[in-house]
Design an enzyme around this catalytic site. Structure first.
Site, PDB file in Angstrom:
ATOM      1  N   LYS A   1      47.051  32.792  34.835  1.00  0.00           N
ATOM      2  CA  LYS A   1      48.128  33.785  34.606  1.00  0.00           C
ATOM      3  C   LYS A   1      49.151  33.699  33.648  1.00  0.00           C
ATOM      4  CE  LYS A   1      47.420  35.191  39.495  1.00  0.00           C
ATOM      5  NZ  LYS A   1      48.026  35.648  40.647  1.00  0.00           N
TER       6      LYS A   1
ATOM      7  N   HIS B   1      14.454  36.953  50.239  1.00  0.00           N
ATOM      8  CA  HIS B   1      13.548  37.722  49.410  1.00  0.00           C
ATOM      9  C   HIS B   1      13.383  37.157  47.906  1.00  0.00           C
ATOM     10  CE1 HIS B   1      12.243  40.926  51.964  1.00  0.00           C
ATOM     11  NE2 HIS B   1      13.581  40.554  52.325  1.00  0.00           N
TER      12      HIS B   1
ATOM     13  N   GLU C   1      39.920  27.226  46.685  1.00  0.00           N
ATOM     14  CA  GLU C   1      41.348  27.038  46.281  1.00  0.00           C
ATOM     15  C   GLU C   1      41.938  25.820  47.374  1.00  0.00           C
ATOM     16  OE1 GLU C   1      43.727  30.591  45.806  1.00  0.00           O
ATOM     17  OE2 GLU C   1      41.933  31.691  46.280  1.00  0.00           O
TER      18      GLU C   1
HETATM   19  C1  F6R Z   1      45.548  33.061  46.789  1.00  0.00           C
HETATM   20  C2  F6R Z   1      45.733  33.163  45.411  1.00  0.00           C
HETATM   21  C3  F6R Z   1      44.939  34.010  44.367  1.00  0.00           C
HETATM   22  C4  F6R Z   1      45.713  35.352  44.112  1.00  0.00           C
HETATM   23  C5  F6R Z   1      45.283  36.320  43.249  1.00  0.00           C
HETATM   24  C6  F6R Z   1      45.860  37.477  43.290  1.00  0.00           C
HETATM   25  O1  F6R Z   1      46.254  32.030  47.353  1.00  0.00           O
HETATM   26  O2  F6R Z   1      46.414  32.537  44.754  1.00  0.00           O
HETATM   27  O3  F6R Z   1      43.737  34.330  44.804  1.00  0.00           O
HETATM   28  O4  F6R Z   1      45.506  35.873  45.629  1.00  0.00           O
HETATM   29  O5  F6R Z   1      45.493  35.448  42.004  1.00  0.00           O
HETATM   30  O6  F6R Z   1      47.208  37.576  43.403  1.00  0.00           O
HETATM   31  P1  F6R Z   1      47.978  38.441  44.384  1.00  0.00           P
HETATM   32  O7  F6R Z   1      47.525  38.309  45.532  1.00  0.00           O
HETATM   33  O8  F6R Z   1      49.385  38.037  44.228  1.00  0.00           O
HETATM   34  O9  F6R Z   1      47.867  39.882  43.677  1.00  0.00           O
END
Ligand code: F6R
Length: 346
Positions: free
Chosen positions: A340, A245, A229
């Site tokens: 997302k 292993h 990231e």
């Molecule tokens: C870390 C990041 C992701 C989020 C993951 C879950 O900075 O952006 O790994 O942590 O997508 O989202 P949350 O943490 O808001 O549940």
């Protein structure tokens, strides 16, 4: 006159990731207070059959470190669930901690609903979002953590309150002294020089991170997450003794690419089993003979938490410096945001 490092930070670190990583010790201290201010209902002070932490990415890693930290201590199994559903064994005798920094992660919300359906005791750890809304409406306790951070930076908030809460419900002994020691070690260690050295050796390479099954496994997962990231670099992890292993045999091919790999060995000299230390030494010899670069990173501190978090902190900083070498801003995670958004449309 700013030095070249400061200039590079100014040029690429547009959202202030450096300051956020550096403030990790203070965040841990604030997180401890959040934990102590939270009072679990008396009905939560039970002997649980199992404790499940459900979360994803930057929110799951705190739970993973918790699980690994308590491996020798917790009397019931602690399990980290990183998907939509919960394992079959989750039921009324389970404590389910749903951890989502944003409170809007679909897998975690789905796990929350699953836990509710099964009658488990639930604690929601979040900075807000739908998770907070649902938990409040359903009457479950909420641990509210400060918002407006990239979730992965909120590691102190997603880990330390859980340690405190587990001690409050009687699942483990009080850990205030260990948390304080960790904060002290994190503020004292001179992680910068080492992190820069690691980053320059990882630059242009595919990092392969090796750690021990006991206690540094989740730290290795953190390194991989941060290198992805922050540095926008793909890497892999594996653990001792298991890698002895199978994976060790693989260090022969593809021949043309081997020079582009660099191994990072996370070493916890004070805690790693003597037999693991021996395995690490012999493995290092084998890799060096195969002309593979091996970078050893050692933990600091006495207590287990300090030792684990010192390795985390060095890794966080190394991933930051690697981002600068890669000429990228460490903060944005465009692909996660895109995913997302696309998934929300379906
Ligand atoms: C870390 C990041 C992701 C989020 C993951 C879950 O900075 O952006 O790994 O942590 O997508 O989202 P949350 O943490 O808001 O549940």
């Amino acid at each position: 006159m700013p030095n070249s490092n400061e200039l590079r930070i100014k040029k690429y670190d547009k959202s202030g990731m450096f300051g956020l990583i550096k403030s990790f010790p203070e965040q841990c201290l604030r997180a401890k207070n959040i934990g102590y201010r939270f009072n679990p209902p008396d009905s939560y002070k039970l002997k649980y059959a199992n404790i499940i932490c459900a979360g994803m990415g930057g929110s799951a890693i705190g739970a993973d470190i918790l699980r690994s930290y308590l491996l020798d201590e917790a009397e019931c199994p602690i399990f980290v669930s990183r998907s939509y559903g919960l394992p079959r064994f989750v039921g009324q005798e389970s404590l389910v901690i749903t951890s989502s920094y944003s409170g809007n992660t679909e897998e975690t919300l789905s796990a929350y609903k699953d836990a509710r359906r099964r009658g488990a005791k639930i604690i929601a750890l979040t900075s807000g979002g739908r998770l907070e809304k649902y938990a409040r409406a359903d009457g479950y306790p909420v641990v509210l953590i400060p918002d407006r951070l990239p979730p992965r930076v909120a590691l102190g908030y997603s880990l330390i309150p859980l340690i405190v809460i587990l001690s409050k419900i009687g699942a483990i002994n009080d850990k205030a002294t260990e948390v304080d020691e960790a904060v002290g070690v994190l503020s004292r260690i001179k992680a910068d020089d080492e992190a820069r050295r690691i980053a320059s050796r990882l630059y242009g390479k595919f990092p392969v991170i090796y750690a021990s099954y006991e206690h540094t496994d989740a730290v290795a997962t953190r390194w991989r997450g941060q290198i992805a990231e922050n540095s926008k670099t793909v890497s892999s992890i594996n653990l001792f003794p298991e890698m002895n292993h199978n994976e060790i045999v693989g260090w022969e091919n593809p021949k043309k690419l081997l020079k582009d790999f660099a191994v990072v060995m996370l070493r916890d000299i004070k805690g790693d089993d003597k037999r693991i230390l021996k395995r690490m030494n012999v493995t290092k010899k084998i890799l060096k003979t195969a002309k593979i670069q091996v970078i050893e990173v050692k933990s600091f501190g006495d207590g287990l938490l300090a030792r684990m978090l010192s390795l985390v902190h060095i890794g966080d900083l190394a991933s930051f410096y690697l981002a600068l070498l890669n000429k990228v801003d460490p903060t944005p995670v465009d692909r996660i945001t895109y995913l997302k958004k696309e998934l929300a449309k379906i």
